[in-house]
Write a protein that holds these residues in place. Structure first.
Motif, PDB file in Angstrom:
ATOM      1  N   LYS A 106      16.946  63.873  -3.217  1.00 15.42           N
ATOM      2  CA  LYS A 106      18.094  64.672  -2.771  1.00 15.42           C
ATOM      3  C   LYS A 106      17.591  66.020  -2.274  1.00 15.42           C
ATOM      4  O   LYS A 106      16.623  66.571  -2.791  1.00 15.42           O
ATOM      5  N   LEU A 107      18.286  66.546  -1.280  1.00 23.45           N
ATOM      6  CA  LEU A 107      17.968  67.863  -0.726  1.00 23.45           C
ATOM      7  C   LEU A 107      18.175  68.935  -1.776  1.00 23.45           C
ATOM      8  O   LEU A 107      19.211  68.976  -2.458  1.00 23.45           O
ATOM      9  N   VAL A 108      17.203  69.810  -1.906  1.00 26.44           N
ATOM     10  CA  VAL A 108      17.302  70.944  -2.820  1.00 26.44           C
ATOM     11  C   VAL A 108      17.318  72.209  -1.982  1.00 26.44           C
ATOM     12  O   VAL A 108      16.363  72.474  -1.233  1.00 26.44           O
ATOM     13  N   LEU A 109      18.384  72.980  -2.095  1.00 24.27           N
ATOM     14  CA  LEU A 109      18.470  74.227  -1.351  1.00 24.27           C
ATOM     15  C   LEU A 109      17.875  75.362  -2.172  1.00 24.27           C
ATOM     16  O   LEU A 109      18.107  75.449  -3.382  1.00 24.27           O
ATOM     17  N   PRO A 110      17.119  76.222  -1.522  1.00 23.84           N
ATOM     18  CA  PRO A 110      16.485  77.346  -2.248  1.00 23.84           C
ATOM     19  C   PRO A 110      17.504  78.339  -2.777  1.00 23.84           C
ATOM     20  O   PRO A 110      18.562  78.489  -2.339  1.00 23.84           O
TER      21      PRO A 110
END
Length: 110
Positions: A106-110
């Protein structure tokens, strides 16, 4: 196994607006005829002559059935005629690829 059709277009640099109209038209036709359209991509910066399209389809048998539906679709026929009349597509290459990197995290946003 789902396969992805990638299309590389060489377009007339003065035909970008016509290509974008062509792309928007496919945005309606392709899903209606049975393929999962990822999108059409027109030149933005860099090359003024290279554009792409990509869509997913279940397999090559499903692709053949999809192509038959496209051939019978009035909006599809009109879009082909637009390209033929305006001559903004200079070259078109098509290839089928399968996803080799999945499943993805899954995409992890900073």
């Amino acid at each position: 196994m789902t396969i992805t059709c990638f299309i590389r277009y060489e377009i007339d640099p003065f035909g970008k607006a016509a290509f974008e109209e062509y792309a928007r038209n496919w945005g309606q036709v392709i899903p209606r005829c049975g393929a999962d359209l990822i999108g059409y991509f027109a030149p933005h910066e860099g090359s003024a002559t290279t554009a792409y399209a990509a869509y997913n389809i279940e397999n090559l048998a499903a692709y053949e059935a999809y192509r038959a539906r496209l051939a019978a679709d009035p909006a599809s026929k009109a879009n082909y005629e637009l390209a033929k009349r305006e001559k903004f597509i200079l070259k078109e290459d098509r290839m089928f690829l399968k996803l080799a990197s999945g499943p993805h995290a899954k995409l992890v946003l900073p």
